[in-house]
Design an enzyme around this catalytic site. Structure first.
Site, PDB file in Angstrom:
ATOM      1  CE  LYS A   1      -4.162  -2.227   1.598  1.00  0.00           C
ATOM      2  NZ  LYS A   1      -3.723  -3.615   1.913  1.00  0.00           N
ATOM      3  CG  ASP A   2       4.485   1.747   2.328  1.00  0.00           C
ATOM      4  OD1 ASP A   2       3.751   2.429   3.060  1.00  0.00           O
ATOM      5  OD2 ASP A   2       5.307   0.909   2.755  1.00  0.00           O
TER       6      ASP A   2
END
Ligand SMILES: *Cc1c(COP(=O)(O)O)cnc(C)c1O
Length: 459
Positions: free
Chosen positions: A110-111
């Site tokens: 998700k980064d």
């Protein structure tokens, strides 16, 4: 490029407005008015670009209301925080290609989207002088990745709901050890679906949303989907074969929906997408037999996929039904009432042209971590293992499969230790987490409790 709502109730908006709004005002999700298809020339010239250069080109297809120099800077700054020079490297392990998406600050995929989204929000807010309170629900990784995307940024606060006791200890620590004044961790006494329902309720209260300038960073935000398209193209180029498959461990249908768009942009060069679920198998039942019906959430060793209501699914329905927004709206209203949707045999056939799917049990997940380690020396996290298991079962000697590694194994040491008898080595960002100061508030699973907290703490 302008953006419409899956439910057809708004006039199309430019990109920047969709970013700040999150959800469309008619309750639908934003989609681009058309999906660009890459030309042969794009394919040739994009194959050698660096990750940030490729991201800049891909975003350029979807964004026409930002100066290109500014967009490039945002992209460059967002991927500088990744510790691997290739950002999301692709490695060959045994019969599979593994796309490592865990080299960002919180060690999960998700980064990739949220480092970009945090910078983009800050840029838009500084330009307009406005303030924004970000509200989101997380089953684990979104929360820490969102918090790391937003911490310390100007004109923004962030309120992240997570299900109390139902995210891994490392995930909980990653969130609650961020003590910046603009970060609020809310541990909700319920499941992820409760958290998500509370967030949706608050967003649908338009008066409240306006007054407190609420915005979203959860996987419904179009900019996140857009950012995730990039690594599918990137991995396609790295493998360098005419056709590939991707195997995607799936929860909210966000990541794999980006894969669906990449498949359309690559005009079928992604032969199929393998949709891998854990025992929370609503999406597998959908692909296998057209049964999209909610059941109880089962807590598993891959908690970021412990989801029954997949918030991005609506976007796929829009395409499955050829842009019939009335039909999408009616279906989502029916689904909200009845908790189920049924699809015809013909629809299932069309879905199966896009997806293969498999639900992987926890025993199978552990056995896969063990076998893959024995055969390749490579340690899978339990989410990645779900995707790898499905990839191996559908293996096709003609078409290479790229399996998405969505988290670093050290984020889930208990599951890895159950499979292997030892915990994975702890990388730098996770050392000493347990001794840092924490900031978290426990609240009941009620809309009013969260509403009051936001009223008291919003910017
Ligand atoms: C969020 C997450 C997933 C699922 O991604 P979706 O976009 O919700 O389908 C899979 N693995 C990990 C590690 C995650 O954090």
């Amino acid at each position: 490029m302008r953006y419409l709502s899956t439910r057809g109730g708004i006039a199309p908006l430019p990109f920047c407005q969709t970013v700040l709004a999150g959800l469309a005002e008619d309750g639908g999700l934003f989609l681009p008015e058309r999906i660009p298809v890459l030309s042969e020339e794009d394919l040739r010239s994009w194959a050698r670009l660096s990750y940030p250069e490729l991201a800049f080109r891909v975003f350029g297809l979807f964004v026409d209301d930002l100066p290109p120099e500014d967009l490039y800077q945002l992209v460059e700054r967002s991927y500088r925080t990744f510790t691997h020079p290739e950002v999301t490297p692709v490695v060959k392990k045994g019969p599979l290609w593994i796309l490592e998406l865990f080299h960002g600050p919180t060690l999960a995929f998700k980064d990739v989207a949220l480092q970009f989204l945090g910078n983009l929000f800050e840029y838009l807010l500084l330009r307009s002088g406005e303030k924004l309170n970000i509200l989101g629900a997380t089953s684990g990784d979104t929360g820490s990745a969102a918090i790391y995307g937003v911490r310390g940024k100007k004109n923004m606060a962030i309120f992240i709901l997570h299900p109390h006791g139902r995210v891994s200890p490392v995930q909980a620590l990653q969130m609650t050890t961020v003590t910046d004044p603009n970060v609020f961790n809310l541990a909700i006494q319920g499941t992820f679906d409760h958290c998500q329902a509370i967030v949706k309720r608050l967003f649908s209260d338009l008066e409240f949303k306006r007054r407190y300038r609420l915005g979203a960073v959860n996987s419904i935000n179009w900019a996140r989907v857009m950012a995730q398209i990039v690594y599918y193209l990137w991995a396609y180029f790295r493998v360098g074969r005419p056709k590939v498959r991707f195997s995607v461990p799936t929860g909210n249908f966000g990541d794999i929906f980006a894969g669906y768009l990449a498949r359309r942009m690559l005009a079928g060069r992604i032969e199929r997408l393998i949709l891998a679920t854990n025992e929370n198998d609503i999406l597998t039942r959908f692909v296998e037999k057209g049964d999209y019906s909610v059941r109880e959430v089962i807590p598993t060793i891959s908690p970021s996929m412990d989801i029954q209501v997949a918030s991005n699914f609506e976007r796929y329905l829009y395409y499955l039904w050829d842009g019939d927004t009335d039909r999408v709206r009616q279906a989502m209203e029916r689904f909200a009432r009845e908790g189920r949707l049924r699809f015809s045999e013909d629809e299932v056939r069309r879905v199966q042209e896009d997806f293969l799917s498999r639900s992987v049990s926890q025993e199978e997940t552990l056995a896969t971590i063990r076998a893959f380690y024995q055969e390749t020396g490579y340690i899978l996290d339990p989410h990645t293992a779900v995707g790898v298991r499905a990839a191996l079962e559908f293996a096709d000697p003609e078409v290479p499969t790229i399996s998405l590694a969505t988290a670093h194994p050290a984020k889930f040491p208990e599951a890895v230790a159950r499979a292997l008898g030892f915990e994975p080595p702890v990388p730098e960002p996770l050392r000493d987490l347990g001794t840092r100061p924490r900031k978290v508030v426990i609240l009941p699973a009620r809309v009013e409790a969260v509403r009051r907290f936001i009223e008291e703490h919003a910017l």
